[in-house]
Design an enzyme around this catalytic site. Structure first.
Site, PDB file in Angstrom:
ATOM      1  N   HIS A   1       0.834  -1.207   0.000  1.00 30.94           N
ATOM      2  CA  HIS A   1       0.000   0.000   0.000  1.00 30.94           C
ATOM      3  C   HIS A   1       0.871   1.260   0.000  1.00 30.94           C
ATOM      4  O   HIS A   1       0.727   2.131  -0.861  1.00 30.94           O
ATOM      5  CB  HIS A   1      -0.909  -0.023   1.235  1.00 30.94           C
ATOM      6  N   GLU A   2       1.773   1.327   0.961  1.00 30.50           N
ATOM      7  CA  GLU A   2       2.606   2.531   1.069  1.00 30.50           C
ATOM      8  C   GLU A   2       3.491   2.689  -0.162  1.00 30.50           C
ATOM      9  O   GLU A   2       3.772   3.809  -0.598  1.00 30.50           O
ATOM     10  CB  GLU A   2       3.450   2.498   2.350  1.00 30.50           C
TER      11      GLU A   2
ATOM     12  N   HIS B   1       1.686   4.551  -2.880  1.00 31.94           N
ATOM     13  CA  HIS B   1       1.823   6.010  -2.735  1.00 31.94           C
ATOM     14  C   HIS B   1       3.201   6.448  -3.234  1.00 31.94           C
ATOM     15  O   HIS B   1       3.332   7.478  -3.902  1.00 31.94           O
ATOM     16  CB  HIS B   1       1.712   6.410  -1.258  1.00 31.94           C
TER      17      HIS B   1
ATOM     18  N   HIS C   1       3.336   6.744  -6.900  1.00 32.14           N
ATOM     19  CA  HIS C   1       2.623   7.955  -7.328  1.00 32.14           C
ATOM     20  C   HIS C   1       3.576   9.160  -7.266  1.00 32.14           C
ATOM     21  O   HIS C   1       3.569  10.023  -8.145  1.00 32.14           O
ATOM     22  CB  HIS C   1       1.416   8.166  -6.400  1.00 32.14           C
TER      23      HIS C   1
HETATM   24 ZN   LIG Z   1      -2.729   5.219   2.099  1.00 33.00          ZN
END
Ligand SMILES: [Zn+2]
Length: 339
Positions: free
Chosen positions: A127-128, A131, A134
């Protein structure tokens, strides 16, 4: 109940989730397959703690794209939780490459032993890193608009989408190996684990929607009609009743009196954004699955149309450009959650 229904406990799978393997053979492996990125550890760069690692992120053309720092272990002085941020945001104008970091709070194994994770912790790492991608794949003129500088109900999409790579068999089998024997996880254990993910899915959805609606109800009040502290509980009950979510068995995840997110955490009228981003993420994972989840063709397309854009284009257009959908399809979320 979980153990009874799925004959599975979180500890059973931990020997297969060595943190180093999750990072190198899972997270980096998937990023290489999908975006053509490669990662080279740098030992010469300073860090603020010896547990941290730094990697050069090399693009598919051989050029340096970013620096990635990770700081995964719990310390007494460290804030709890997991997050991504940037030491420097990407900017073409300033010729600044992104310098991105991920922070988690995993219990570090004693010296000489590998740190082993639960499936939840593995998912959080993916998940991290979503980011982080991104931020690292951003290609914008201005740092104020680059990377994750998007609306809150979009920003959790790349991260939740990146979680989907953890359970794709080609990726999973590449990182989930027993830390002693290097054997892959037996198929029946893997099945049990993946089946148990949707344990109490309806409850989770109900409590989330409840909290979402309470948040919205408070922030839709005009200043003349704010209930007093004594009236808060009644206000909440009424708000839940109005949307059909008043249920003693499934209370909202956070009640007004301790709903930290919506008062001080920057989530005012935005608690819904996790669920909404999940709808987007599931639609995008669906597109990947149909068109080749681990292919550079789809990965490049996602990078060019979505991840590189930061906040330089209408976010719904960005979503439609990639998926071809006019609007997000919420039924995908229910399916993904096994409902
Ligand atoms: Zn998040």
């Amino acid at each position: 109940m979980k153990k009874e229904q799925y004959s599975f406990s979180d500890d059973e799978v931990k020997p297969y989730f060595n943190i180093d393997s999750v990072l190198i053979n899972g997270i980096f492996y998937a990023a290489n397959k999908v975006y053509g990125l490669s990662f080279k550890e740098r030992k010469d760069l300073p860090t603020y703690h010896p547990d941290m690692k730094v990697f050069d992120v090399i693009d598919n053309n051989g050029k340096q794209l970013a620096l990635f720092y990770c700081d995964y272990f719990r310390r007494p002085s460290k804030r709890g939780g997991a997050w991504m941020s940037a030491f420097a945001k990407q900017s073409r104008l300033r010729q600044q490459i992104p310098i991105i970091y991920n922070v988690c709070n995993y219990a570090k194994a004693p010296e000489g032993q590998p740190t082993l994770l639960t499936w939840d912790e593995v998912s959080t790492m993916f998940h991290e890193f979503g980011h982080a991608l991104h931020g690292m794949l951003s290609n914008c003129n201005y740092n104020t608009l680059s990377g994750t500088a998007v609306a809150r109900d979009f920003v959790e999409m790349p991260s939740q989408f990146n979680e989907s790579f953890a359970s794709i068999p080609e990726v999973f089998n590449h990182f989930a190996k027993h830390y002693k024997t290097n054997q892959p996880m037996p198929a029946d254990l893997c099945d049990k684990m993946l089946n148990s993910i949707n344990f109490q899915a309806a409850y989770a959805m109900g409590e989330n929607l409840g909290a979402t609606c309470v948040d919205m109800a408070w922030h839709m009040l005009d200043s003349k009609n704010i209930p007093t502290a004594e009236e808060a509980k009644n206000f909440e009950t009424k708000a839940l009743k109005e949307v059909g979510l008043l249920d003693n068995q499934i209370p909202p995840r956070y009640s007004t009196s301790y709903f930290n997110h919506v008062w001080g955490g920057g989530y005012a009228a935005g608690y819904y954004s996790y669920l909404w981003s999940e709808v987007l993420a599931v639609n995008i994972a669906d597109y990947f699955e149909k068109n080749g989840a681990l292919t550079r063709k789809v990965g490049n397309d996602f990078r060019n149309k979505v991840l590189s854009r930061g906040n330089t284009k209408d976010l719904m257009e960005i979503f439609s450009d990639f998926t071809g959908l006019k609007a997000p399809d919420a039924s995908g979320l229910l399916k993904a959650r096994g409902l």
